[in-house]
Design an enzyme around this catalytic site. Structure first.
Site, mmCIF file in Angstrom:
data_model
loop_
_atom_site.group_PDB
_atom_site.id
_atom_site.type_symbol
_atom_site.label_atom_id
_atom_site.label_comp_id
_atom_site.label_asym_id
_atom_site.label_seq_id
_atom_site.Cartn_x
_atom_site.Cartn_y
_atom_site.Cartn_z
ATOM 1 N N SER A 1 -3.475 -7.755 14.007
ATOM 2 C CA SER A 1 -3.392 -8.624 13.094
ATOM 3 C C SER A 1 -3.842 -10.166 13.788
ATOM 4 O O SER A 1 -3.029 -10.290 14.936
ATOM 5 C CB SER A 1 -2.333 -8.687 11.894
ATOM 6 O OG SER A 1 -2.532 -9.800 11.467
ATOM 7 N N SER A 2 -4.433 -10.978 13.349
ATOM 8 C CA SER A 2 -4.643 -12.283 13.773
ATOM 9 C C SER A 2 -3.312 -13.247 13.926
ATOM 10 O O SER A 2 -2.919 -13.981 14.511
ATOM 11 C CB SER A 2 -5.720 -12.988 13.001
ATOM 12 O OG SER A 2 -5.180 -13.264 11.997
ATOM 13 N N CYS A 3 -1.984 -12.463 13.097
ATOM 14 C CA CYS A 3 -0.807 -13.104 12.956
ATOM 15 C C CYS A 3 -0.128 -12.791 14.274
ATOM 16 O O CYS A 3 1.069 -13.489 14.467
ATOM 17 C CB CYS A 3 0.081 -12.750 11.898
ATOM 18 S SG CYS A 3 0.684 -11.053 11.764
ATOM 19 N N HIS B 1 -2.550 -10.665 -0.645
ATOM 20 C CA HIS B 1 -2.871 -11.649 0.288
ATOM 21 C C HIS B 1 -3.450 -12.590 -0.599
ATOM 22 O O HIS B 1 -3.876 -12.519 -1.625
ATOM 23 C CB HIS B 1 -3.907 -11.070 1.375
ATOM 24 C CG HIS B 1 -3.107 -10.280 2.463
ATOM 25 N ND1 HIS B 1 -3.616 -8.966 2.587
ATOM 26 C CD2 HIS B 1 -2.162 -10.287 3.279
ATOM 27 C CE1 HIS B 1 -2.552 -8.369 3.537
ATOM 28 N NE2 HIS B 1 -2.057 -9.422 4.315
HETATM 29 N N1 LIG Z 1 -5.469 -6.712 4.715
HETATM 30 C C1 LIG Z 1 -5.669 -7.373 5.773
HETATM 31 O O1 LIG Z 1 -6.227 -8.591 5.542
HETATM 32 C C2 LIG Z 1 -5.452 -7.277 7.178
HETATM 33 C C3 LIG Z 1 -5.676 -8.068 8.044
HETATM 34 C C4 LIG Z 1 -5.766 -7.674 9.486
HETATM 35 C C5 LIG Z 1 -4.978 -6.522 9.842
HETATM 36 N N2 LIG Z 1 -4.749 -5.458 8.929
HETATM 37 C C6 LIG Z 1 -4.213 -4.323 9.389
HETATM 38 O O2 LIG Z 1 -5.085 -3.159 8.699
HETATM 39 C C7 LIG Z 1 -4.115 -2.114 8.483
HETATM 40 C C8 LIG Z 1 -4.381 -1.555 7.276
HETATM 41 O O3 LIG Z 1 -4.201 -2.808 6.293
HETATM 42 P P1 LIG Z 1 -4.424 -2.506 4.865
HETATM 43 O O4 LIG Z 1 -4.901 -3.694 4.259
HETATM 44 O O5 LIG Z 1 -5.706 -1.368 4.593
HETATM 45 O O6 LIG Z 1 -3.151 -1.850 4.037
HETATM 46 P P2 LIG Z 1 -3.017 -1.156 2.628
HETATM 47 O O7 LIG Z 1 -4.236 -1.335 1.828
HETATM 48 O O8 LIG Z 1 -1.640 -1.876 2.183
HETATM 49 O O9 LIG Z 1 -2.849 0.508 3.312
HETATM 50 C C9 LIG Z 1 -1.738 0.982 3.854
HETATM 51 C C10 LIG Z 1 -1.940 2.225 4.143
HETATM 52 O O10 LIG Z 1 -0.905 2.699 4.756
HETATM 53 C C11 LIG Z 1 -0.188 3.696 4.201
HETATM 54 N N3 LIG Z 1 1.323 3.776 4.394
HETATM 55 C C12 LIG Z 1 2.302 2.655 4.143
HETATM 56 N N4 LIG Z 1 3.375 3.349 4.316
HETATM 57 C C13 LIG Z 1 3.206 4.418 4.930
HETATM 58 C C14 LIG Z 1 4.207 5.455 5.324
HETATM 59 N N5 LIG Z 1 5.571 5.111 5.492
HETATM 60 N N6 LIG Z 1 3.780 6.900 5.688
HETATM 61 C C15 LIG Z 1 2.373 6.800 5.434
HETATM 62 N N7 LIG Z 1 1.391 6.014 5.051
HETATM 63 C C16 LIG Z 1 1.941 4.768 4.960
HETATM 64 C C17 LIG Z 1 -0.478 3.713 2.672
HETATM 65 O O11 LIG Z 1 -0.106 4.663 1.826
HETATM 66 P P3 LIG Z 1 0.481 4.720 0.692
HETATM 67 O O12 LIG Z 1 -0.488 4.066 -0.283
HETATM 68 O O13 LIG Z 1 0.735 6.150 0.254
HETATM 69 O O14 LIG Z 1 1.699 4.269 0.815
HETATM 70 C C18 LIG Z 1 -1.918 2.952 2.814
HETATM 71 O O15 LIG Z 1 -2.978 4.040 2.944
HETATM 72 C C19 LIG Z 1 -2.519 -2.616 8.814
HETATM 73 O O16 LIG Z 1 -2.089 -2.222 10.085
HETATM 74 C C20 LIG Z 1 -2.959 -4.148 8.832
HETATM 75 O O17 LIG Z 1 -1.891 -4.798 9.464
HETATM 76 C C21 LIG Z 1 -4.904 -5.812 7.614
#
Ligand SMILES: NC(=O)c1ccc[n+]([C@@H]2O[C@H](COP(=O)([O-])OP(=O)(O)OC[C@H]3O[C@@H](n4cnc5c(N)ncnc54)[C@H](OP(=O)(O)O)[C@@H]3O)[C@@H](O)[C@H]2O)c1
Length: 313
Positions: A109-111, A181
């Site tokens: 992540s950018s953070c 967010h």
């Molecule tokens: N969103 C952003 O703006 C952003 C920006 C930069 C980087 N990222 C990175 O991109 C990645 C995905 O982010 P996202 O926005 O897609 O998040 P998200 O929509 O919250 O999805 C998270 C996923 O992780 C799963 N998960 C969470 N805890 C788990 C566990 N203990 N065991 C198994 N699965 C688990 C969730 O499944 P369940 O729903 O079943 O819990 C869901 O499928 C992250 O690494 C994040 O840091 C995101």
């Protein structure tokens, strides 16, 4: 796509989330298929993770499972942010090594960039200063994930790459105000304001921080591009190329949603970092750039929101 790539066993950890589901859609559009667990596996649990890898035997892994949230969630649940993310990524990265995964892509992540690093953030600014306090536990876990990928590559000869996306938005985002967010939170508030005929919608902070927003399908496209074209331990930024203020994004969403009221900026709420723009020239130099303009991405996101409102918490 080469014939043997069609036979790849691909596991997208976090396939139900915003990023994971976009990666699955992109893979399917390009003729790849994915393998996935029959029921939810808790990736914080090492045994469950190892058993899953024994069963799936993946060749490629996209590590998009994480505990993710906005400034409120990060400040309210710091222990969960560092524990869950450290456990998930340690288990998945180690299981990928043990089970001889050919390639893994880790979502950072950018953070992870220091709060006082020069803008736009270049990859060489990694670890050059102190982090922004509001999401330090999350950022520290992401930094550990990057160093873990690099260390496994160095000691074990694995091919684990780490990418640093800008703020993402799109289908399957979280619109729940407790853990969303900034962009989905504003979209949700504006939508509610329109629905109830409210004269005013509250936006947290001063509205002056600048953020770079990338549509999640563009991010998924970059992930697939990097799996096929990038084999370095060095982190790589994935951004949209420019940023807007929170006030500007609020007015854009107001226009897309057709809300006619006003905004009230609540300056008692935190702003977070003043700016978080990525320098994505390393990625553009190897041949990838985004294709969804911000306005178009917002229209697609609002359309998805309206179609799925019945199941959004
Ligand atoms: N969103 C952003 O703006 C952003 C920006 C930069 C980087 N990222 C990175 O991109 C990645 C995905 O982010 P996202 O926005 O897609 O998040 P998200 O929509 O919250 O999805 C998270 C996923 O992780 C799963 N998960 C969470 N805890 C788990 C566990 N203990 N065991 C198994 N699965 C688990 C969730 O499944 P369940 O729903 O079943 O819990 C869901 O499928 C992250 O690494 C994040 O840091 C995101």
């Amino acid at each position: 796509m080469e014939a043997n790539q069609r036979d790849l066993r691909i596991y997208v950890a976090g396939h139900t989330g915003m990023v994971g589901s976009a990666i699955c859609r992109k893979l399917s559009q390009h003729g790849y298929s994915t393998v996935r667990p029959n029921s939810r596996v808790d990736l914080r649990d090492q045994k469950q993770t190892m058993d899953l890898f024994s069963q799936l035997k993946p060749d490629w892994v996209f590590l998009a499972a994480a505990k993710v949230g906005g400034i409120y969630a990060n400040m309210t649940y710091p222990a969960e942010f560092i524990y869950d993310n450290s456990m998930i990524q340690s288990n998945v990265i180690h299981a990928s090594y043990v089970h001889k995964v050919k390639k893994l892509l880790f979502l950072g992540s950018s953070c992870i960039y220091p709060k006082d690093a020069p803008q736009p953030f270049k990859e060489e600014h990694f670890l050059c200063g102190y982090l922004e306090k509001s999401n330090e536990p999350y950022a520290v876990s992401k930094i550990a994930g990057i160093i873990m990928c690099q260390s496994y590559n160095r000691q074990y000869g694995t091919n684990f790459i780490s990418i640093m996306p800008a703020n993402l938005y799109g289908p399957e985002d979280r619109f729940n105000l407790a853990n969303s967010h900034v962009l989905p939170a504003i979209l949700r508030k504006i939508h509610e304001g329109k629905r109830t005929g409210a004269e005013e919608v509250e936006i947290w902070g001063t509205g002056t921080p600048r953020r770079e927003f990338l549509y999640v399908d563009d991010l998924a496209d970059a992930c697939l591009f990097l799996m096929n074209n990038y084999n370095s331990s060095e982190i790589i930024n994935v951004g949209a190329g420019d940023d807007v203020t929170i006030k500007e994004i609020a007015y854009l969403i107001k226009d897309v949603a057709g809300y006619e009221g006003q905004f009230k900026f609540n300056v008692d709420m935190p702003d977070g970092m003043a700016r978080k723009l990525l320098d994505s020239s390393r990625l553009t130099n190897i041949g990838w750039k985004p294709s969804v303009p911000l306005r178009k991405g917002l229209e697609l996101t609002y359309k998805w929101f309206l179609e799925n409102e019945w199941r959004i918490k």
